[in-house]
Design an enzyme around this catalytic site. Sequence first.
Site, PDB file in Angstrom:
ATOM      1  N   HIS A  51      17.937  58.787 -14.622  1.00  0.00           N
ATOM      2  CA  HIS A  51      17.037  59.163 -15.414  1.00  0.00           C
ATOM      3  C   HIS A  51      16.509  60.598 -15.342  1.00  0.00           C
ATOM      4  CE1 HIS A  51      15.521  54.513 -14.546  1.00  0.00           C
ATOM      5  NE2 HIS A  51      16.057  54.657 -15.626  1.00  0.00           N
ATOM      6  N   LYS A  73      11.663  42.013 -18.725  1.00  0.00           N
ATOM      7  CA  LYS A  73      12.011  42.588 -17.534  1.00  0.00           C
ATOM      8  C   LYS A  73      10.768  42.067 -16.316  1.00  0.00           C
ATOM      9  CE  LYS A  73      15.017  46.352 -18.015  1.00  0.00           C
ATOM     10  NZ  LYS A  73      15.120  47.982 -17.878  1.00  0.00           N
ATOM     11  N   ARG A  82      24.810  55.864 -21.335  1.00  0.00           N
ATOM     12  CA  ARG A  82      25.867  55.922 -20.418  1.00  0.00           C
ATOM     13  C   ARG A  82      27.246  55.497 -20.987  1.00  0.00           C
ATOM     14  NH1 ARG A  82      21.640  52.809 -16.790  1.00  0.00           N
ATOM     15  NH2 ARG A  82      21.661  51.579 -18.571  1.00  0.00           N
ATOM     16  N   SER A 137      19.040  51.126 -12.572  1.00  0.00           N
ATOM     17  CA  SER A 137      17.982  50.687 -11.657  1.00  0.00           C
ATOM     18  C   SER A 137      18.399  49.262 -11.178  1.00  0.00           C
ATOM     19  CB  SER A 137      16.660  50.504 -12.415  1.00  0.00           C
ATOM     20  OG  SER A 137      16.474  51.847 -12.775  1.00  0.00           O
TER      21      SER A 137
HETATM   22  O1  PNS Z   1      13.870  51.110 -19.188  1.00  0.00           O
HETATM   23  P1  PNS Z   1      13.969  50.137 -20.359  1.00  0.00           P
HETATM   24  O2  PNS Z   1      13.428  48.644 -19.735  1.00  0.00           O
HETATM   25  O3  PNS Z   1      15.164  49.763 -20.917  1.00  0.00           O
HETATM   26  O4  PNS Z   1      12.772  50.493 -21.448  1.00  0.00           O
HETATM   27  C1  PNS Z   1      12.407  49.747 -22.602  1.00  0.00           C
HETATM   28  C2  PNS Z   1      11.220  50.000 -23.389  1.00  0.00           C
HETATM   29  C3  PNS Z   1       9.989  50.053 -22.369  1.00  0.00           C
HETATM   30  C4  PNS Z   1      11.204  51.689 -23.864  1.00  0.00           C
HETATM   31  C5  PNS Z   1      10.951  49.357 -24.469  1.00  0.00           C
HETATM   32  O5  PNS Z   1      10.696  47.720 -23.973  1.00  0.00           O
HETATM   33  C6  PNS Z   1       9.664  49.467 -25.139  1.00  0.00           C
HETATM   34  O6  PNS Z   1       9.790  50.596 -26.010  1.00  0.00           O
HETATM   35  N1  PNS Z   1       8.462  48.870 -24.805  1.00  0.00           N
HETATM   36  C7  PNS Z   1       7.187  49.203 -25.473  1.00  0.00           C
HETATM   37  C8  PNS Z   1       6.818  48.254 -26.486  1.00  0.00           C
HETATM   38  C9  PNS Z   1       7.814  48.273 -27.955  1.00  0.00           C
HETATM   39  O7  PNS Z   1       7.622  49.337 -28.537  1.00  0.00           O
HETATM   40  N2  PNS Z   1       8.859  47.676 -28.281  1.00  0.00           N
HETATM   41  C10 PNS Z   1       9.293  47.565 -29.536  1.00  0.00           C
HETATM   42  C11 PNS Z   1      10.813  48.184 -29.042  1.00  0.00           C
HETATM   43  S1  PNS Z   1      11.667  48.465 -30.455  1.00  0.00           S
END
Ligand code: PNS
Length: 164
Positions: free
Chosen positions: A18, A42, A91, A129
């Site tokens: 990150h 998650k 990645r 992670s």
């Molecule tokens: O590190 P991650 O868990 O892959 O991150 C995912 C994250 C937090 C970026 C995604 O779940 C997100 O954008 N959440 C906010 C809610 C939202 O906008 N959801 C629509 C995504 S298309």
Amino acid sequence: MERIAVYPGSFDPVTNGHLDIVRRGLKLFDRVVVAILVNPKKQFLFPLEERLDMLRVCLQDFKGAEVDAADGLLVDYAARHGATAILRGLRTLSDYDYEVQMALFNRRLDPRVETVFVVASPEHAATNSGLVKEVSALGRDVSAFVTEPVRVALERAFRRRAGK
Ligand code: PNS
């Protein structure tokens, strides 16, 4: 005009991978807002406050990086903060499907925000992670993948879980 990107994620916990993405993002943007947003798919090892603290410590010397957390849609968050881009790291090929799906979906939700992908450096290509937590839970040292404060926090969390 300032170029602002949001780098969203779960950061449970923040890894060296990150940090590599933030470092690369800061070459493209004046400010990178590293934002913990909600991923309903998650379950987390670290509570939000602890994830925020770890990010703050790890990013204290990154000029132009900020740390935040929020509920709600990522594109709404980006609009509120004047960000024109969503920064995400790529990645391996297995990231691609998930990342492109999110990018396309976000574009449908708000076409003004562009997703920008930055490719992680090879030494971080295998760092995620989930694997870091799995290996740390089994007692292996993970200092190759995370900063010292995060390594300590992981060991503390797993000791706590084991009731030690
Ligand atoms: O590190 P991650 O868990 O892959 O991150 C995912 C994250 C937090 C970026 C995604 O779940 C997100 O954008 N959440 C906010 C809610 C939202 O906008 N959801 C629509 C995504 S298309």
